[in-house]
Design a protein around this motif. Structure first.
Motif, mmCIF file in Angstrom:
data_model
loop_
_atom_site.group_PDB
_atom_site.id
_atom_site.type_symbol
_atom_site.label_atom_id
_atom_site.label_comp_id
_atom_site.label_asym_id
_atom_site.label_seq_id
_atom_site.Cartn_x
_atom_site.Cartn_y
_atom_site.Cartn_z
ATOM 1 N N UNK A 50 31.666 35.152 40.261
ATOM 2 C CA UNK A 50 30.956 37.065 39.831
ATOM 3 C C UNK A 50 32.065 37.251 39.068
ATOM 4 N N UNK A 51 32.012 38.672 38.614
ATOM 5 C CA UNK A 51 33.198 39.082 38.090
ATOM 6 C C UNK A 51 34.044 39.942 38.940
ATOM 7 N N UNK A 52 35.281 40.459 38.537
ATOM 8 C CA UNK A 52 35.457 40.647 39.783
ATOM 9 C C UNK A 52 35.636 42.230 39.195
ATOM 10 N N UNK A 53 35.488 42.472 38.273
ATOM 11 C CA UNK A 53 35.877 44.123 38.069
ATOM 12 C C UNK A 53 34.341 44.784 38.024
ATOM 13 N N UNK A 54 33.754 44.279 38.118
ATOM 14 C CA UNK A 54 31.728 44.382 37.668
ATOM 15 C C UNK A 54 31.801 45.151 39.504
ATOM 16 N N UNK A 55 31.038 46.376 39.800
ATOM 17 C CA UNK A 55 30.057 45.834 40.999
ATOM 18 C C UNK A 55 29.289 45.113 41.124
ATOM 19 N N UNK A 56 28.754 45.131 42.455
ATOM 20 C CA UNK A 56 27.872 43.770 42.784
ATOM 21 C C UNK A 56 26.666 44.682 41.673
ATOM 22 N N UNK A 57 26.360 46.119 41.514
ATOM 23 C CA UNK A 57 24.817 46.082 40.645
ATOM 24 C C UNK A 57 25.603 45.466 39.218
ATOM 25 N N UNK A 58 26.382 46.240 38.674
ATOM 26 C CA UNK A 58 26.367 45.921 36.806
ATOM 27 C C UNK A 58 26.525 44.027 37.374
ATOM 28 N N UNK B 277 18.383 44.381 46.615
ATOM 29 C CA UNK B 277 16.441 44.271 47.614
ATOM 30 C C UNK B 277 16.460 43.278 47.882
ATOM 31 N N UNK B 278 16.202 41.739 47.340
ATOM 32 C CA UNK B 278 15.371 41.203 47.796
ATOM 33 C C UNK B 278 16.220 40.238 48.181
ATOM 34 N N UNK B 279 17.637 40.284 47.933
ATOM 35 C CA UNK B 279 18.568 39.426 48.261
ATOM 36 C C UNK B 279 19.101 40.005 49.293
ATOM 37 N N UNK B 280 18.550 40.912 49.619
ATOM 38 C CA UNK B 280 19.369 41.999 51.412
ATOM 39 C C UNK B 280 20.551 42.885 51.454
ATOM 40 N N UNK B 281 20.870 42.815 49.822
ATOM 41 C CA UNK B 281 22.029 43.723 49.213
ATOM 42 C C UNK B 281 21.901 45.165 48.989
ATOM 43 N N UNK B 282 20.937 45.504 49.458
ATOM 44 C CA UNK B 282 20.407 47.065 48.878
ATOM 45 C C UNK B 282 21.770 47.865 48.577
ATOM 46 N N UNK B 283 22.323 48.166 50.233
ATOM 47 C CA UNK B 283 23.435 48.925 50.623
ATOM 48 C C UNK B 283 25.084 49.158 49.910
ATOM 49 N N UNK C 120 33.127 42.800 44.466
ATOM 50 C CA UNK C 120 33.126 41.413 44.436
ATOM 51 C C UNK C 120 34.057 41.231 45.900
ATOM 52 N N UNK C 121 35.170 41.807 45.440
ATOM 53 C CA UNK C 121 36.546 41.707 46.873
ATOM 54 C C UNK C 121 36.365 42.210 48.206
ATOM 55 N N UNK C 122 34.922 42.906 48.102
ATOM 56 C CA UNK C 122 34.961 43.439 48.998
ATOM 57 C C UNK C 122 33.911 43.490 50.552
ATOM 58 N N UNK C 123 33.099 42.137 49.841
ATOM 59 C CA UNK C 123 32.116 41.330 50.388
ATOM 60 C C UNK C 123 32.772 39.872 50.834
ATOM 61 N N UNK C 124 31.812 40.025 52.287
ATOM 62 C CA UNK C 124 32.232 37.841 52.621
ATOM 63 C C UNK C 124 31.962 37.552 51.243
ATOM 64 N N UNK C 125 31.823 36.116 51.908
ATOM 65 C CA UNK C 125 31.382 34.541 50.946
ATOM 66 C C UNK C 125 30.402 34.426 50.785
ATOM 67 N N UNK C 126 29.495 34.824 52.037
ATOM 68 C CA UNK C 126 27.395 34.679 52.289
ATOM 69 C C UNK C 126 27.243 36.256 50.928
ATOM 70 N N UNK C 127 27.754 37.615 51.281
ATOM 71 C CA UNK C 127 27.727 38.085 50.682
ATOM 72 C C UNK C 127 27.459 37.964 49.176
ATOM 73 N N UNK C 128 28.785 37.385 48.340
ATOM 74 C CA UNK C 128 28.741 36.864 47.300
ATOM 75 C C UNK C 128 28.235 35.866 47.211
ATOM 76 N N UNK D 109 25.170 35.801 44.007
ATOM 77 C CA UNK D 109 25.527 35.325 42.784
ATOM 78 C C UNK D 109 23.585 34.594 42.673
ATOM 79 N N UNK D 110 23.050 34.742 43.017
ATOM 80 C CA UNK D 110 21.730 34.270 43.825
ATOM 81 C C UNK D 110 21.157 34.966 42.748
ATOM 82 N N UNK D 111 21.197 36.437 42.858
ATOM 83 C CA UNK D 111 19.819 37.905 42.583
ATOM 84 C C UNK D 111 20.935 37.356 41.327
#
Ligand code: ADP
Ligand code: MG
Length: 364
Positions: A95-103, A128-134, A140-148, A152-154
């Motif tokens: 993932x791009x570490x300097x971009x938010x999840x949405x970006x 929403x599809x991948x269960x990360x709506x919130x 990325x550094x604020x997420x667990x491995x599974x969430x990251x 990536x899947x999204x």
């Protein structure tokens, strides 16, 4: 979810070298549109090289790659990754570490020059599809491995690629998460309608996911077939071992009986599925799948279709127990029973012929 038009992928005699080492040795295969193909092989067998060649990250030295009717690699042609209409998910998320999840998720759309409001709308729906709506505004550094990995899947799915590539996406996840994530990948990838090439060194993952399994050994594709075929008729001893064996014993062909042979193990006669051209008197390997074994109490008289031995190890597996049984011809491992047989027990292992494979002797 909006689906895409899947593309047929064809590799013809693909060759890739690193210096004097051949990483891909004339690999040919076809993934039909919409198929879920899993490539299985040990570390160093060329799995990542193959995937990276399909993606266009690597230039091949020989052969061709076609996406649908379109040649994307071959002769002097090399179409760059961004013009192959595919997406890739890596083991380490990338993932791009300097971009938010949405970006991160919107990134492929922005690259395709899709206007920001539309890209954001689609990224939000995908989260929403991948269960990360919130989680849209997190990094990325604020997420667990599974969430990251879900990010990536999204990011891979959002651009509606016609080909999805996965490079051991579950390898960095804990066991409990791995199973859930596997189901999620299978569901979302199939719903997307894309053709999938997924690589792993884990045979249980391969069997669980694949429409078609390819087995790689030292850069060569040694078998490419449906999972059932790989299980029942492994192309060689390497494939059999890599896809799970309870035993690999010496035996002699006593009689040929259509698709089956009757083997002499010295102790008993056993029926096995024949792979390759076997004749009476031939020396052969008897390859036994764990699921073909059943443990019963030892009785005095010997019985065909079984091997006698003594329990040398017993391991608790949750649903039951795996036993190691020493027989005159060699050890059987992963002999399952719901109840434990204590070490030293004299037992009989009953075998079903469909999970026993008689293979022509070969150099491995
Ligand atoms: P796998 O993904 O199955 O573990 P790889 O495709 O990564 O295998 O590697 C296949 C072989 O090619 C290995 O022997 C590896 O050392 C070699 N290899 C892979 N990438 C490179 C590289 N960039 N430079 C040199 N050798 C490489
Ligand atoms: Mg690899």
């Amino acid at each position: 979810m909006n689906t895409t038009t899947a593309t047929r992928l064809e590799l013809r005699d693909l060759v890739k070298r690193y210096g004097t080492q051949t990483a891909l040795d004339e690999v040919s295969l076809v993934a039909e549109a919409g198929q879920f193909v899993v490539l299985l092989g040990p570390s160093g067998s060329g799995k990542s090289t193959l995937l990276r060649s399909v993606a266009g990250i690597e230039r091949v030295h020989g052969g061709r790659i076609l996406l649908g009717d379109r040649l994307v690699a071959g002769d002097t042609l090399h179409v760059p990754p961004e013009r192959r209409e595919l997406a890739m998910v890596f083991q380490d998320y990338a993932l791009w570490p300097h971009l938010t999840v949405a970006d991160n998720v919107a990134y492929p759309l922005r690259r395709k020059k899709i206007a920001r409001p539309e890209a954001e709308k689609r990224a939000t729906a995908m989260l929403e599809r991948v269960g990360l709506g919130d989680y849209a505004t997190r990094f990325p550094s604020e997420l667990s491995g599974g969430e990251q990995q879900r990010v990536a899947l999204g990011r891979a799915l959002v651009g509606r690629p016609s080909l999805l590539l996965f490079d051991e996406p579950l390898s960095n996840l804990d066991a409990d998460l791995r199973e859930r994530m596997r189901v999620e990948i299978a569901t979302l990838a199939r719903e997307s309608g894309a053709t999938v090439v997924y690589i792993t060194h884990d045979q249980s993952e391969a069997f669980a996911l694949a429409d078609q399994i390819g087995v790689l050994d030292h850069g060569r594709l040694v078998q490419y077939a449906r999972p059932e075929t790989v299980y029942l008729r492994p192309a060689n001893r390497f494939v059999a071992r890599f896809t799970g064996l309870a035993a690999d014993l010496a035996a002699t062909v006593a009689r040929v009986d259509g698709e089956y042979v009757v083997l002499d193990t010295g102790e008993r006669r056993l029926r096995a599925r024949a792979v390759g051209d076997l004749r009476p008197g031939d020396g052969t390997r008897l390859l036994i799948r764990p699921a073909a074994t059943r443990i019963v109490a030892h009785r005095e008289a010997g019985e065909d279709g079984s091997l006698d031995g003594s329990v040398v190890d017993v391991a608790y597996r949750g649903r039951g127990y795996d036993h190691v049984v020493a027989t005159a011809g060699g050890e059987l491992t992963a002999v399952f029973d719901e109840r434990p047989w204590p070490r030293g027990s004299e037992v009989r292992v009953v075998l079903t012929s469909d999970g026993c494979i008689a293979h022509v002797m070969e150099q491995v």
